[in-house]
Design a protein around this motif. Sequence first.
Motif, PDB file in Angstrom:
ATOM      1  N   LEU A  44       0.636  -1.165   0.000  1.00  0.00           N
ATOM      2  CA  LEU A  44       0.009  -0.036  -0.017  1.00  0.00           C
ATOM      3  C   LEU A  44       1.045   1.292  -0.050  1.00  0.00           C
ATOM      4  O   LEU A  44       0.531   2.168  -0.662  1.00  0.00           O
ATOM      5  CB  LEU A  44      -0.976   0.100   1.289  1.00  0.00           C
ATOM      6  N   GLY A  47       2.204   1.387  -3.391  1.00  0.00           N
ATOM      7  CA  GLY A  47       1.422   2.213  -4.276  1.00  0.00           C
ATOM      8  C   GLY A  47       1.054   3.815  -4.032  1.00  0.00           C
ATOM      9  O   GLY A  47       1.116   4.334  -4.957  1.00  0.00           O
ATOM     10  N   LEU A  51       1.531   6.461  -7.050  1.00  0.00           N
ATOM     11  CA  LEU A  51       0.489   7.368  -7.232  1.00  0.00           C
ATOM     12  C   LEU A  51       1.024   8.855  -7.197  1.00  0.00           C
ATOM     13  O   LEU A  51       0.591   9.776  -8.065  1.00  0.00           O
ATOM     14  CB  LEU A  51      -0.633   7.194  -6.243  1.00  0.00           C
ATOM     15  N   CYS A  88       0.878  -3.185  -5.496  1.00  0.00           N
ATOM     16  CA  CYS A  88       1.275  -2.039  -5.763  1.00  0.00           C
ATOM     17  C   CYS A  88       1.048  -1.835  -7.281  1.00  0.00           C
ATOM     18  O   CYS A  88       0.560  -0.660  -7.807  1.00  0.00           O
ATOM     19  CB  CYS A  88       3.102  -1.680  -5.611  1.00  0.00           C
ATOM     20  N   ILE A  91      -2.779  -1.335  -7.872  1.00  0.00           N
ATOM     21  CA  ILE A  91      -3.019   0.252  -7.595  1.00  0.00           C
ATOM     22  C   ILE A  91      -2.766   1.288  -8.592  1.00  0.00           C
ATOM     23  O   ILE A  91      -3.423   2.020  -9.167  1.00  0.00           O
ATOM     24  CB  ILE A  91      -2.279   0.530  -6.251  1.00  0.00           C
TER      25      ILE A  91
END
Length: 425
Positions: A44, A47, A51, A88, A91
């Motif tokens: 997470l 990811g 982003l 990852c 996402i």
Amino acid sequence: MQAFVEPLFVNIAIIFSFTHLLNMFFPLHPGVIPSYKNQIVFGLISGAGALVCMLFPIETLKDSFFDLRNVPIMIVTLYVGWLPGAICSIIVAIARLAVGGELAWLGIVLISLAYVVCLIYHGFFDEDKRRWVSAIYIALVYTLFYMLFIHTYLDFLTIDFYLVYFSSFLIAFFSCIFLIERLVKINMQLKETVYLDKLAVAGQMAAAIAHEVRNPMTTIRGMIQFLGSTTTDAKLREHSPLLIEELDRTNKIITDYLSMVKPDVPKLETVPLEKVLRDVIALTAPYGAINNVEVTASPLGPYNVCIDEPKLKQGLINIIKNGIEAIEKGGTIHLYRYKVTKRSITIAIEDNGKGMTEEELEQIGLPFYTTKAKGTGLGMMVTYKLIQDMDGKLRYESILNEGTRVLLTLQLCTKRNMVNGEEVG
């Protein structure tokens, strides 16, 4: 050119920031397999970093969006494994689809390529003693496929783009690996510092109580031995050997405690490592046979190490004995050469026992910590000190229900001989 460079350097800064953030909450240690919960968190956070990279793309390339989102995917897959890498990647793929555009499919292909390449080479990278070699190989394979895809489907890209983008990608990838390796070393040094602080506390305690405890124990032992040999009381005769045995065991615990903390200059000398291992295996093999465990070793080669031979043997015997006791229904303990550098050699002591959890690995070597019902928690602490006194290093790697590998690093004597702890020649 400036339109290419600025967002890419912002991406590099983002990747570094998230790497430090990850290490802050989950300190990186070699050989520690994160739990599934931690792996999800790794995925997470990686990811999220990818982003944020996507928020700063190169914006002058028509319908395509180039940034360094694939670097977090590659790094987390290589270092932690398939699960955080998959999280990852998913996402990032969802975010790319949300951005849309005619070339969204190409973005998904490149994301998948980063994940698949690193997944294929994850085992190779994880086991490689020289990670830079495998990292260069992985980067080369991925870069070639990446360039092939975009050259085929994006004919409007210029030479300047290729030079700037792939230079930035390689800088980010290798710098991130360098940063992680440095953080791992720093974390190990901090862990050793904490260990030495606790050892100092243990030393102060030992200095305060050992003398006061051993003197009355010696008197009690002598009286029990005398009474047991002269008394006509049948029960006293029967139980006096047991009392003496328990007093001797208590005295041994105190002796181990003192040997762990008292100043002791090792008598270093040049010794063939192969000979030491043969002697240790000869000493531990009978105990292994009793427990249905086979103790074996592969040839190491003609390596001489600068050690205090009795202390190294004691440390190795402690390690092997712990390995034997960790194997519940029969198995093997194998010693082999793991890594050799110009100055040191690392040998591995590997068993197929019950293994340890991440939390148990963190506690190995701390005062009074043990996983055995009748253990004192001093054996491994003594072993750590014995190895440290010889300028060696000891590191544990373990997977629960699969086994444990102990990595013992010793200094080589290739250009000098040691006599009574002094360098000559």
